[in-house]
Design an enzyme around this catalytic site. Structure first.
Site, PDB file in Angstrom:
ATOM      1  CG  HIS A  11      -0.392   2.014  -9.246  1.00 22.45           C
ATOM      2  ND1 HIS A  11      -0.517   1.536  -7.900  1.00 22.45           N
ATOM      3  CD2 HIS A  11      -1.690   2.876  -9.367  1.00 22.45           C
ATOM      4  CE1 HIS A  11      -1.692   2.410  -7.372  1.00 22.45           C
ATOM      5  NE2 HIS A  11      -2.142   2.813  -8.430  1.00 22.45           N
TER       6      HIS A  11
ATOM      7  CD  GLU B  45       2.773 -13.211  15.731  1.00 21.08           C
ATOM      8  OE1 GLU B  45       2.807 -12.208  16.162  1.00 21.08           O
ATOM      9  OE2 GLU B  45       2.459 -14.457  16.074  1.00 21.08           O
TER      10      GLU B  45
ATOM     11  NE  ARG C  58      -7.709   2.054  -5.555  1.00 19.67           N
ATOM     12  CZ  ARG C  58      -6.571   2.124  -4.677  1.00 19.67           C
ATOM     13  NH1 ARG C  58      -5.550   2.487  -5.681  1.00 19.67           N
ATOM     14  NH2 ARG C  58      -6.367   1.852  -3.600  1.00 19.67           N
TER      15      ARG C  58
ATOM     16  CG  ASP D 191      -1.902   1.013   1.177  1.00 19.46           C
ATOM     17  OD1 ASP D 191      -2.294   1.258   0.054  1.00 19.46           O
ATOM     18  OD2 ASP D 191      -2.741   1.214   2.223  1.00 19.46           O
TER      19      ASP D 191
ATOM     20  NE  ARG E 283      -4.793   6.878  -7.011  1.00 19.15           N
ATOM     21  CZ  ARG E 283      -4.307   6.520  -5.469  1.00 19.15           C
ATOM     22  NH1 ARG E 283      -4.154   7.696  -4.578  1.00 19.15           N
ATOM     23  NH2 ARG E 283      -4.517   5.282  -5.006  1.00 19.15           N
TER      24      ARG E 283
ATOM     25  CB  THR F   9     -13.165  -7.993  -4.708  1.00 17.19           C
ATOM     26  OG1 THR F   9     -13.022  -7.861  -3.506  1.00 17.19           O
ATOM     27  CG2 THR F   9     -12.784  -9.377  -5.129  1.00 17.19           C
TER      28      THR F   9
ATOM     29  CG  ASN G 112      -8.050  -1.731  -5.071  1.00 17.88           C
ATOM     30  OD1 ASN G 112      -7.167  -2.835  -4.883  1.00 17.88           O
ATOM     31  ND2 ASN G 112      -8.236  -0.829  -4.317  1.00 17.88           N
ATOM     32  CD1 TRP G 113     -13.225  -4.926  -9.111  1.00 13.35           C
ATOM     33  CD2 TRP G 113     -12.553  -4.309 -10.948  1.00 13.35           C
ATOM     34  NE1 TRP G 113     -12.693  -5.868  -9.781  1.00 13.35           N
ATOM     35  CE2 TRP G 113     -12.280  -5.605 -10.961  1.00 13.35           C
ATOM     36  CE3 TRP G 113     -12.366  -3.421 -12.095  1.00 13.35           C
ATOM     37  CZ2 TRP G 113     -11.733  -6.297 -11.977  1.00 13.35           C
ATOM     38  CZ3 TRP G 113     -11.518  -4.240 -13.353  1.00 13.35           C
ATOM     39  CH2 TRP G 113     -11.248  -5.350 -13.150  1.00 13.35           C
TER      40      TRP G 113
HETATM   41  C1  IPE Z   1      -5.304  -2.677  -0.189  1.00 12.92           C
HETATM   42  O1  IPE Z   1      -4.942  -1.332  -0.396  1.00 12.92           O
HETATM   43  C2  IPE Z   1      -5.251  -3.376  -1.477  1.00 12.92           C
HETATM   44  C3  IPE Z   1      -4.058  -3.465  -2.133  1.00 12.92           C
HETATM   45  C4  IPE Z   1      -2.914  -3.230  -1.727  1.00 12.92           C
HETATM   46  C5  IPE Z   1      -4.106  -4.200  -3.608  1.00 12.92           C
HETATM   47  P1  IPE Z   1      -6.196  -0.288  -0.438  1.00 12.92           P
HETATM   48  O2  IPE Z   1      -5.559   1.077  -0.635  1.00 12.92           O
HETATM   49  O3  IPE Z   1      -7.145  -0.650  -1.585  1.00 12.92           O
HETATM   50  O4  IPE Z   1      -7.042  -0.338   1.061  1.00 12.92           O
HETATM   51  P2  IPE Z   1      -7.806   0.552   1.532  1.00 12.92           P
HETATM   52  O5  IPE Z   1      -8.907   1.097   0.511  1.00 12.92           O
HETATM   53  O6  IPE Z   1      -7.063   1.710   1.944  1.00 12.92           O
HETATM   54  O7  IPE Z   1      -8.489  -0.038   2.932  1.00 12.92           O
HETATM   55  C1  IPE Z   2      -1.552   0.335  -3.248  1.00 15.31           C
HETATM   56  O1  IPE Z   2      -1.250   1.652  -3.179  1.00 15.31           O
HETATM   57  C2  IPE Z   2      -1.824  -0.333  -4.819  1.00 15.31           C
HETATM   58  C3  IPE Z   2      -3.217  -0.738  -4.968  1.00 15.31           C
HETATM   59  C4  IPE Z   2      -4.214  -0.745  -4.064  1.00 15.31           C
HETATM   60  C5  IPE Z   2      -3.498  -1.238  -6.423  1.00 15.31           C
HETATM   61  P1  IPE Z   2      -2.650   2.538  -3.317  1.00 15.31           P
HETATM   62  O2  IPE Z   2      -3.054   2.900  -4.611  1.00 15.31           O
HETATM   63  O3  IPE Z   2      -3.683   2.188  -2.488  1.00 15.31           O
HETATM   64  O4  IPE Z   2      -1.907   3.978  -2.673  1.00 15.31           O
HETATM   65  P2  IPE Z   2      -2.606   5.018  -1.527  1.00 15.31           P
HETATM   66  O5  IPE Z   2      -2.944   4.333  -0.354  1.00 15.31           O
HETATM   67  O6  IPE Z   2      -3.607   5.536  -2.469  1.00 15.31           O
HETATM   68  O7  IPE Z   2      -1.023   5.697  -1.154  1.00 15.31           O
HETATM   69 MG    MG Z   3      -4.111   2.261  -0.543  1.00 16.81          MG
END
Ligand code: IPE
Ligand code: IPE
Ligand code: MG
Length: 244
Positions: A39, A209, A73, A22, A35, A68, A70-71
């Site tokens: 990535h 853990e 976004r 994350d 963003r 599941t 992340n769609w």
């Molecule tokens: C969790 O991160 C999913 C991945 C790392 C792929 P998110 O950034 O999507 O989680 P939330 O929304 O902050 O809980």
């Molecule tokens: C994790 O990074 C990668 C995915 C969830 C695909 P984020 O995209 O969630 O990054 P932040 O949390 O917005 O910084």
């Molecule tokens: Mg994130």
């Protein structure tokens, strides 16, 4: 070809490490970049982390790449991520094969682009003989979704008379999960300072853990990884028992 230097590898460290990668978005935003720039930087880190595993005694590495949820976004970010996954597989396949990495994917493939799924299937196939590190990529993965899909298949076997309801126990359900061939994670690491699981390996991490660290995923170097693993060494895992 990566070789495992057995004498250097710790034996009491975690064998299966799962990582919630994350912080890519915040890493990019702090640099005034889109963003997707974060990535891409995050994807480059994966190679270093998986290649560090043998010397750190980590046999199984499971990484959360797309949930599941992340769609939700923007279309731009989702499409960019899907393209990044395709490019990543195409670019890394040769080195993954040569470095002894066996790759598996968990998650629901139904919603994914057919071209991406074909690349995922092919990468699983061409690395199937590897055994140095088992890397599992969670893509369109959600812990609740996984248990629901497993339950559906289990219910079908009951309906077909292949399985009796009396025989359904924890071990039976485990066999229907995407992770059926993997051991449970010993340690789950989440980067970026958030202290939540976000639907990752809910069933499998019952006794894992946890380590929540502030480092953003694109800054997660093998040195940071080694430091987190060193901290794990002193933990006493009780699994509900009273220590001797
Ligand atoms: C969790 O991160 C999913 C991945 C790392 C792929 P998110 O950034 O999507 O989680 P939330 O929304 O902050 O809980
Ligand atoms: C994790 O990074 C990668 C995915 C969830 C695909 P984020 O995209 O969630 O990054 P932040 O949390 O917005 O910084
Ligand atoms: Mg994130």
């Amino acid at each position: 070809m990566l070789t495992k230097t057995d004498e250097a590898a710790p034996t009491d460290g975690p064998k299966h490490v799962a990582i919630i990668m994350d912080g890519n978005g915040r890493w990019a935003q702090s640099r005034g970049k889109p963003r997707l720039f974060g990535h891409s930087a995050g994807a480059r880190r994966v190679r270093q982390i998986v290649e560090a595993c043998p010397d750190l005694g980590v046999k199984y590495l499971t990484i959360f790449a797309f949930s599941t949820e992340n769609w939700k976004r923007t279309q731009t970010e989702v499409a960019g991520l899907m393209l990044l996954f395709r490019r990543y597989i195409q670019k890394e396949t040769k080195d993954l094969i040569e470095n002894g990495i066996r790759v598996r994917f968990i998650g629901d493939r139904i919603k994914l682009d057919k071209k991406l799924v074909a690349l995922m299937d092919e990468l699983e196939r061409v690395t199937a003989h590897n055994d140095l590190v088992h890397m599992t990529v969670a893509l369109n993965y959600g812990g609740r979704d996984e248990v629901a899909r497993a339950t559906k298949r289990l219910a079908q076997e009951v309906a077909d008379g292949k399985l009796s309801p009396d025989d359904v126990d924890e071990e039976t359900l485990t066999r229907f999960l995407d992770t059926c061939v993997l051991p449970d994670p010993d340690l789950v690491i989440r980067t970026s300072g958030e202290a939540r699981i976000s639907n990752f390996l809910l069933w499998q991490s019952a006794y894992s853990e946890y380590e929540f660290i502030d480092t953003l995923w694109p800054d997660f170097t093998p040195e940071v990884f080694a430091k987190v693993l060193a901290g794990y060494g002193g933990r006493e895992r009780r699994f509900g028992a009273v220590p001797a």
